[in-house]
Design an enzyme around this catalytic site. Structure first.
Site, PDB file in Angstrom:
ATOM      1  N   GLU A  90       0.856  -1.183   0.000  1.00 47.86           N
ATOM      2  CA  GLU A  90       0.000   0.000   0.000  1.00 47.86           C
ATOM      3  C   GLU A  90       0.892   1.232   0.000  1.00 47.86           C
ATOM      4  O   GLU A  90       1.983   1.228   0.558  1.00 47.86           O
ATOM      5  CB  GLU A  90      -0.914  -0.004   1.224  1.00 47.86           C
ATOM      6  CG  GLU A  90      -2.057  -0.962   1.042  1.00 47.86           C
ATOM      7  CD  GLU A  90      -3.029  -0.939   2.210  1.00 47.86           C
ATOM      8  OE1 GLU A  90      -3.178   0.113   2.848  1.00 47.86           O
ATOM      9  OE2 GLU A  90      -3.619  -1.991   2.481  1.00 47.86           O
ATOM     10  N   ASN A 131       5.424 -12.766   3.509  1.00 51.79           N
ATOM     11  CA  ASN A 131       4.958 -11.794   4.505  1.00 51.79           C
ATOM     12  C   ASN A 131       5.425 -12.181   5.908  1.00 51.79           C
ATOM     13  O   ASN A 131       5.808 -11.325   6.710  1.00 51.79           O
ATOM     14  CB  ASN A 131       3.431 -11.669   4.467  1.00 51.79           C
ATOM     15  CG  ASN A 131       2.980 -10.648   3.441  1.00 51.79           C
ATOM     16  OD1 ASN A 131       3.799 -10.113   2.702  1.00 51.79           O
ATOM     17  ND2 ASN A 131       1.687 -10.385   3.375  1.00 51.79           N
ATOM     18  N   CYS A 145      -2.151  -6.499   6.311  1.00 58.36           N
ATOM     19  CA  CYS A 145      -1.509  -7.732   5.826  1.00 58.36           C
ATOM     20  C   CYS A 145      -0.680  -8.450   6.888  1.00 58.36           C
ATOM     21  O   CYS A 145      -1.019  -9.563   7.286  1.00 58.36           O
ATOM     22  CB  CYS A 145      -0.652  -7.419   4.612  1.00 58.36           C
ATOM     23  SG  CYS A 145      -1.614  -6.658   3.318  1.00 58.36           S
TER      24      CYS A 145
END
Ligand code: UGA
Length: 456
Positions: A158, A211, A264
């Protein structure tokens, strides 16, 4: 299907590449805004991209999943997969990803399928979700139509989503059948050398694993910062030394601070931990990553408490509200956690500023306030610019690293904060590393920045 940060950006980019795209979403007001030329989220470059492709007629919006399914040869599932609260569990970190929206889209695809389709999952999902999507579609499909399920996880960040999509590190295409690879290769033909073709399970897990690893490195940096605070080492120097190792690299996520937030990392580390646990495997390492992240705000607040001592007689200011810069997204924002904690500790007034996230922060603090029974917004003053936020205040907390914060000159800041009163003390606490500690101390601030004492 799904027009959030991933769906909207991906749809806009595909239309820019010349494809006919329909972005669908169940949220009527969001689609209405998009139809009127408004973009419901802030993402640099996105509005221009959408305007251009909407005008060309290649990019359209709908609330009708039927219209979206019938229109497409390739359907991208881009719906949210938030963390599911597990109220009964003995372990607060066990949170499975909520796949309700993915399931609903799979059923709609089956219901409206009017010809062969490639169904691509872009949402971050647990490994083996593709199999469930395929089974669900097969179960609800009333005719015999060919379809293929592919995993093509999205790696955009983002705040840099458009840039990341136009220049991705890698394109992962995972499928257990050969047929859809050709179409997917064609779709991403701009980046032939960046495509990684693999099976669906590896693609799904690869995204979560990446991630998890990034979050792990942030928590590692944060515990190193705590050690730096004790020993006089500087965590930014330590990270610099680490990054010079080519096996670690200059872009490693080693910036210590007040912990990671966003839509996330928090949910994905929890989902990954849950997958390990469901498979009967130990993953205390991931639990520790979450534990460090959760306690990092407490650690920061403790530093404020120690230095400021009495809270009720001070004015506080916070720069940065979103979970990172250049976004209006405040989901799991550490800055909001800090603000909540200041309010709970009795801060009489908290002046805040963020170029993009004031409205979303106000809504989120309102929601949290109702849940916690505290009127956070009653204590928060939303400022229009940095200047206003930094004027006549005792304690400044830097929670974001926007360029406009980096431009603040320490001398000017001291003058603003004290309102020109020479003996008035000013405290600056940094959850980022914008200022030079030595300069701040020289200007007379009581200064703390996570992991760097600025003694030497
Ligand atoms: C993250 C990943 O970086 C993307 O690759 C991935 O596609 C995305 O999640 C996703 O799964 O959709 P994002 O959450 O948008 O992207 O933002 P990041 O830039 O990764 O930052 C996440 C959080 O970590 C922020 O709160 C940031 O301030 C924090 N952070 C980041 C640190 O505290 N230290 C660092 O060194 C880096």
């Amino acid at each position: 299907m799904g027009s959030g940060y991933v769906g909207l950006v991906t749809g806009a980019i595909f239309s820019e590449w010349g494809h006919e795209v329909i972005c669908a979403d169940v949220n009527e007001s969001k689609i209405e805004k998009l139809k009127q030329g408004e973009v419901p989220i802030f993402e640099p470059g996105l509005k221009e991209l959408i305007d251009r492709n909407r005008a060309s007629g290649r990019l359209r919006f709908t609330t009708s999943n039927q219209e979206a399914v019938e229109h497409a040869d390739i359907i991208f599932i881009c719906v949210g997969t938030p963390a599911e609260e597990r109220v009964k569990s003995h372990d607060q970190y066990l949170k499975r990803a909520n796949l309700t929206y993915v399931g609903k889209v799979a059923r709609d695809i089956a219901m409206y399928m009017n010809g062969p389709k490639i169904i691509v999952d872009k949402s971050t999902v647990p490994v083996r979700t593709g199999e469930h999507v395929e089974k669900t579609i097969r179960r609800y499909l009333s005719r015999d139509i060919d379809f293929w399920v592919v995993s093509n996880p999205e790696f955009l960040r983002e705040g840099q989503a458009v840039k990341d999509c136009l220049d991705p590190d890698r394109i992962v295409i995972g499928c257990n059948q050969e047929q859809p690879f050709k179409a997917m290769r064609e779709l991403y033909s701009r980046f032939p050398e960046r495509i990684i073709e693999t099976n669906i399970w590896s693609a799904e897990l690869g995204k979560l694993a990446a991630n998890g690893f990034l979050a792990l490195s942030i928590s590692y940096a944060n515990i190193l910062a705590r050690l730096c605070d004790k020993t006089g080492a500087d965590v930014t120097e330590v990270a610099k030394i680490m990054k010079a190792d080519r096996r670690i690299g200059p872009k490693a996520f080693l910036n210590a601070g007040i912990g990671y937030g966003g839509s996330c990392f928090p949910k994905d580390v929890a989902a990954l931990y849950n997958i390990f646990t469901e498979e009967g495997l130990d993953a205390q390492l991931l639990k520790e990553v979450m534990l460090v992240n959760d306690t990092q705000v407490e650690y920061f607040i403790q530093k404020i408490r120690e230095e400021v001592w009495t809270i009720g007689d001070k004015t506080f200011s916070v720069l940065g509200l979103a979970f990172k810069d250049d976004t209006d997204d405040v989901r799991e924002s550490r800055a909001l956690e800090v603000i909540k904690e200041l309010c709970r500790m009795g801060a009489p007034k908290v002046k805040v500023y963020d170029k993009y996230a004031s409205n979303t922060a106000r809504e989120e603090l309102e929601r949290m306030g109702r849940k916690d029974g505290v009127d956070y917004n009653g204590l928060v003053i939303y400022c229009d610019n940095v200047n206003e936020a930094c004027s006549d205040t005792d304690v400044l907390i830097v929670a974001g690293e926007a360029n406009e914060f980096k431009e603040i000159k320490p001398k000017y800041l001291r003058q603003k904060m004290t309102n020109g009163v020479v003996n008035r003390p000013s405290w600056v606490f940094e959850g980022r590393h914008i200022f030079d500690p030595k300069e701040m101390i020289k200007e007379g601030f009581v200064y703390y920045s996570v992991g760097r004492k600025g003694e030497n």
